[in-house]
Design a protein around this motif. Structure first.
Motif, PDB file in Angstrom:
ATOM      1  N   GLY A  14       1.002  -0.662  -0.075  1.00 32.11           N
ATOM      2  CA  GLY A  14      -0.088  -0.218   0.026  1.00 32.11           C
ATOM      3  C   GLY A  14       0.263   1.378  -0.057  1.00 32.11           C
ATOM      4  O   GLY A  14       2.290   1.323  -0.267  1.00 32.11           O
ATOM      5  N   GLU A  36       5.467 -10.448   7.283  1.00 34.17           N
ATOM      6  CA  GLU A  36       5.481 -11.258   6.438  1.00 34.17           C
ATOM      7  C   GLU A  36       6.631 -11.710   5.202  1.00 34.17           C
ATOM      8  O   GLU A  36       6.990 -11.124   4.791  1.00 34.17           O
ATOM      9  CB  GLU A  36       4.111 -11.350   5.561  1.00 34.17           C
ATOM     10  CG  GLU A  36       2.849 -11.453   6.265  1.00 34.17           C
ATOM     11  CD  GLU A  36       1.942 -11.528   5.073  1.00 34.17           C
ATOM     12  OE1 GLU A  36       2.193 -12.479   3.422  1.00 34.17           O
ATOM     13  OE2 GLU A  36       0.768 -11.310   5.303  1.00 34.17           O
ATOM     14  N   LYS A  39       6.778 -12.430   2.266  1.00 30.33           N
ATOM     15  CA  LYS A  39       6.325 -10.501   0.953  1.00 30.33           C
ATOM     16  C   LYS A  39       7.832  -9.692   1.232  1.00 30.33           C
ATOM     17  O   LYS A  39       8.005  -9.685  -0.675  1.00 30.33           O
ATOM     18  CB  LYS A  39       5.513 -10.504   1.783  1.00 30.33           C
ATOM     19  CG  LYS A  39       4.438  -9.414   0.927  1.00 30.33           C
ATOM     20  CD  LYS A  39       3.098  -9.261   1.136  1.00 30.33           C
ATOM     21  CE  LYS A  39       2.921  -7.738   1.349  1.00 30.33           C
ATOM     22  NZ  LYS A  39       1.102  -8.399   2.710  1.00 30.33           N
ATOM     23  N   ILE A  60       8.703  -9.094  11.287  1.00 25.58           N
ATOM     24  CA  ILE A  60       8.980  -8.212  13.214  1.00 25.58           C
ATOM     25  C   ILE A  60       7.255  -8.194  12.987  1.00 25.58           C
ATOM     26  O   ILE A  60       6.992  -7.296  11.973  1.00 25.58           O
ATOM     27  CB  ILE A  60      10.059  -7.207  13.902  1.00 25.58           C
ATOM     28  CG1 ILE A  60       9.530  -7.635  15.005  1.00 25.58           C
ATOM     29  CG2 ILE A  60       9.973  -5.640  13.084  1.00 25.58           C
ATOM     30  CD1 ILE A  60      11.149  -6.680  15.826  1.00 25.58           C
ATOM     31  N   LEU A  62       5.489  -5.973  14.852  1.00 23.26           N
ATOM     32  CA  LEU A  62       5.872  -4.069  15.535  1.00 23.26           C
ATOM     33  C   LEU A  62       4.586  -3.879  16.464  1.00 23.26           C
ATOM     34  O   LEU A  62       4.429  -3.067  16.832  1.00 23.26           O
ATOM     35  CB  LEU A  62       5.572  -3.123  13.782  1.00 23.26           C
ATOM     36  CG  LEU A  62       6.808  -3.297  13.287  1.00 23.26           C
ATOM     37  CD1 LEU A  62       6.677  -2.337  12.108  1.00 23.26           C
ATOM     38  CD2 LEU A  62       7.863  -2.531  13.858  1.00 23.26           C
ATOM     39  N   ALA A  63       3.549  -5.156  16.213  1.00 21.33           N
ATOM     40  CA  ALA A  63       2.580  -4.881  17.369  1.00 21.33           C
ATOM     41  C   ALA A  63       2.714  -5.513  18.628  1.00 21.33           C
ATOM     42  O   ALA A  63       2.148  -6.326  19.513  1.00 21.33           O
ATOM     43  CB  ALA A  63       1.779  -4.906  17.020  1.00 21.33           C
ATOM     44  N   ALA A  89       3.252   0.937   8.856  1.00 29.44           N
ATOM     45  CA  ALA A  89       2.468   0.023   9.632  1.00 29.44           C
ATOM     46  C   ALA A  89       1.150   0.288   9.801  1.00 29.44           C
ATOM     47  O   ALA A  89       1.315   1.321  10.911  1.00 29.44           O
ATOM     48  CB  ALA A  89       3.259  -0.965  10.624  1.00 29.44           C
ATOM     49  N   SER A 140      -4.123  10.026   9.008  1.00 26.89           N
ATOM     50  CA  SER A 140      -5.409   9.236   8.814  1.00 26.89           C
ATOM     51  C   SER A 140      -5.953  10.622   9.124  1.00 26.89           C
ATOM     52  O   SER A 140      -6.152  11.566   9.914  1.00 26.89           O
ATOM     53  CB  SER A 140      -6.632   8.426   9.668  1.00 26.89           C
ATOM     54  OG  SER A 140      -7.211   9.062   9.137  1.00 26.89           O
ATOM     55  N   ALA A 185      -9.740   7.957   2.220  1.00 30.11           N
ATOM     56  CA  ALA A 185      -9.663   6.591   1.628  1.00 30.11           C
ATOM     57  C   ALA A 185      -8.550   6.205   0.839  1.00 30.11           C
ATOM     58  O   ALA A 185      -8.728   7.029   0.079  1.00 30.11           O
ATOM     59  CB  ALA A 185     -11.304   6.346   1.703  1.00 30.11           C
ATOM     60  N   THR A 186      -7.663   5.308   0.911  1.00 29.34           N
ATOM     61  CA  THR A 186      -6.717   5.187   0.023  1.00 29.34           C
ATOM     62  C   THR A 186      -7.042   3.362  -1.072  1.00 29.34           C
ATOM     63  O   THR A 186      -7.431   2.533   0.715  1.00 29.34           O
ATOM     64  CB  THR A 186      -5.507   5.231   0.659  1.00 29.34           C
ATOM     65  OG1 THR A 186      -5.555   6.627   1.406  1.00 29.34           O
ATOM     66  CG2 THR A 186      -4.613   5.215  -0.201  1.00 29.34           C
ATOM     67  N   THR A 188      -6.036  -0.131  -0.714  1.00 28.28           N
ATOM     68  CA  THR A 188      -4.730  -0.530  -0.753  1.00 28.28           C
ATOM     69  C   THR A 188      -5.947  -1.969  -0.113  1.00 28.28           C
ATOM     70  O   THR A 188      -7.067  -1.579   0.196  1.00 28.28           O
ATOM     71  CB  THR A 188      -3.996  -0.282   0.768  1.00 28.28           C
ATOM     72  OG1 THR A 188      -4.932   0.362   1.636  1.00 28.28           O
ATOM     73  CG2 THR A 188      -3.822   1.839  -0.102  1.00 28.28           C
ATOM     74  N   ASN A 189      -4.470  -2.698   0.667  1.00 30.39           N
ATOM     75  CA  ASN A 189      -5.017  -3.386   1.160  1.00 30.39           C
ATOM     76  C   ASN A 189      -5.358  -3.706   2.831  1.00 30.39           C
ATOM     77  O   ASN A 189      -6.098  -4.688   4.115  1.00 30.39           O
ATOM     78  CB  ASN A 189      -3.678  -4.955   1.711  1.00 30.39           C
ATOM     79  CG  ASN A 189      -3.289  -5.659  -0.508  1.00 30.39           C
ATOM     80  OD1 ASN A 189      -4.689  -5.220  -0.421  1.00 30.39           O
ATOM     81  ND2 ASN A 189      -2.662  -5.772   0.179  1.00 30.39           N
ATOM     82  N   LEU A 190      -6.179  -2.202   3.346  1.00 29.57           N
ATOM     83  CA  LEU A 190      -6.632  -2.048   4.816  1.00 29.57           C
ATOM     84  C   LEU A 190      -7.595  -2.973   4.854  1.00 29.57           C
ATOM     85  O   LEU A 190      -7.496  -2.681   6.170  1.00 29.57           O
ATOM     86  CB  LEU A 190      -6.508  -1.010   5.050  1.00 29.57           C
ATOM     87  CG  LEU A 190      -5.908  -0.164   6.594  1.00 29.57           C
ATOM     88  CD1 LEU A 190      -4.849  -0.212   7.251  1.00 29.57           C
ATOM     89  CD2 LEU A 190      -5.992   1.250   6.609  1.00 29.57           C
ATOM     90  N   TYR A 191      -9.049  -2.738   3.951  1.00 25.74           N
ATOM     91  CA  TYR A 191      -9.917  -2.610   4.300  1.00 25.74           C
ATOM     92  C   TYR A 191     -10.065  -4.254   4.028  1.00 25.74           C
ATOM     93  O   TYR A 191      -9.334  -5.380   3.192  1.00 25.74           O
ATOM     94  CB  TYR A 191     -10.734  -1.952   3.190  1.00 25.74           C
ATOM     95  CG  TYR A 191     -10.357  -0.558   3.756  1.00 25.74           C
ATOM     96  CD1 TYR A 191     -10.522  -0.241   5.176  1.00 25.74           C
ATOM     97  CD2 TYR A 191      -9.769   0.292   3.073  1.00 25.74           C
ATOM     98  CE1 TYR A 191     -10.587   1.553   5.110  1.00 25.74           C
ATOM     99  CE2 TYR A 191      -9.994   1.846   2.963  1.00 25.74           C
ATOM    100  CZ  TYR A 191     -10.095   2.091   4.102  1.00 25.74           C
ATOM    101  OH  TYR A 191      -9.971   3.560   4.315  1.00 25.74           O
TER     102      TYR A 191
END
Ligand SMILES: NC(=O)c1ccc[n+]([C@@H]2O[C@H](COP(=O)([O-])OP(=O)(O)OC[C@H]3O[C@@H](n4cnc5c(N)ncnc54)[C@H](OP(=O)(O)O)[C@@H]3O)[C@@H](O)[C@H]2O)c1
Length: 260
Positions: A14, A36, A39, A60, A62-63, A89, A140, A185-186, A188-191
């Protein structure tokens, strides 16, 4: 001279990936950080070939607590001088705050708030000492208003905007640029594709392509703007949201299924 590195969290997808490519185009070596491995490796090989720059990766989560310290240690051990830090991220979920999955909610705060802040602190200190550096944090438009249904997301993005603007003022004295990129809204794979139809959003022009969002962010960063909202439609949507009183939103929620 050693290659200058741009560290991009969420650089595998994204907006983060588009930012990484724009920076590679400008000659920066890349350190892509996400969670991942396969990827990341595939992408590193492709980008290194496409832009003829070194590309390193760190897989890693990150959360998790101390993720920022682990990223900083990795960069130090690899002899990487981070000139640009991009915190992209992030993840998204809809739902009322009281229905939130506790582990997901904690992960969001850890990723969006704690890890992002600690990365800014750790790498920002080196930048201040060198009197040179760049930090781009992805907030955002949800940071500008209280939206029902995305309390965790919106509040974390408000934190990012506020933190970044303060850091911008602190670091200006030391020639370190700090910018908050506030996209609408963009596409990407966010949704979750079962909830949001990204292709339809793109066709209707209400979702921006990620490369345009990335370009606006990188340009604002090099001009040292404190924040940027990319795109005319996004700006209009933001103004409309800001002009809508909270009681109207309440009535919409009360009388329709929309916004629930
Ligand atoms: N898309 C929008 O409409 C929109 C609007 C405003 C702001 N934003 C913000 O823009 C940023 C980028 O999102 P995007 O739209 O580009 O979404 P995306 O394509 O889903 O990218 C998210 C990135 O974050 C990484 N990531 C997520 N959780 C992680 C974790 N726990 N540890 C390490 N990496 C993790 C993902 O890595 P993997 O792929 O390896 O999981 C991916 O590289 C986010 O902060 C988001 O909140 C997006």
């Amino acid at each position: 001279m050693d290659k200058k590195y741009a560290l991009v969290t969420g650089g595998s997808s994204g907006i983060g990936l588009e930012i990484a490519m724009l920076l590679a185009q400008r000659g920066y070596a890349l350190l892509l950080v996400s969670n991942e491995e396969k990827k990341l490796h595939q992408l590193a090989a492709t980008l290194a070939k496409q832009f003829n720059v070194p590309v390193k990766t760190l897989c890693i989560n990150l959360a998790q607590t101390h993720a920022a310290e682990q990223v900083y240690e990795f960069a130090a051990n690899e002899g990487i001088e981070v000139e640009i830090l991009v915190n992209s991220a992030g993840f998204f979920f809809f739902g009322q705050a009281v229905d939130a999955d506790i582990e997901k909610a904690k992960a969001k705060i850890q990723l969006h708030v704690l890890t992002l802040s600690m990365l800014c602190t750790l790498f920002g200190k080196d930048m201040r000492q060198r009197k040179r550096g760049f930090i781009l944090n992805i907030s955002s438009i949800s940071a500008f208003k209280d939206f029902p249904g995305i309390a965790y997301y919106g509040a974390s993005k408000s934190y990012i905007k506020s933190f970044t603007r303060s850091l911008h003022t602190e670091m200006k004295l030391y020639n370190v640029h700090v910018t908050a990129l506030c996209p609408g809204a963009t596409a990407t794979n966010l949704y979750d594709p079962n909830v949001i139809d990204v292709e339809l959003g793109k066709k209707l022009g209400v979702m921006m392509p990620p490369h345009k969002v990335a370009k606006a962010g990188v340009e604002a960063l090099f001009k040292n703007k404190p924040e940027v909202v990319p795109g005319v439609v996004t700006k209009l949507m933001l103004y409309a949201a800001l002009l809508t009183p909270q009681w109207v939103i309440y009535q919409i929620r009360k009388h329709t299924k929309w916004l629930n």
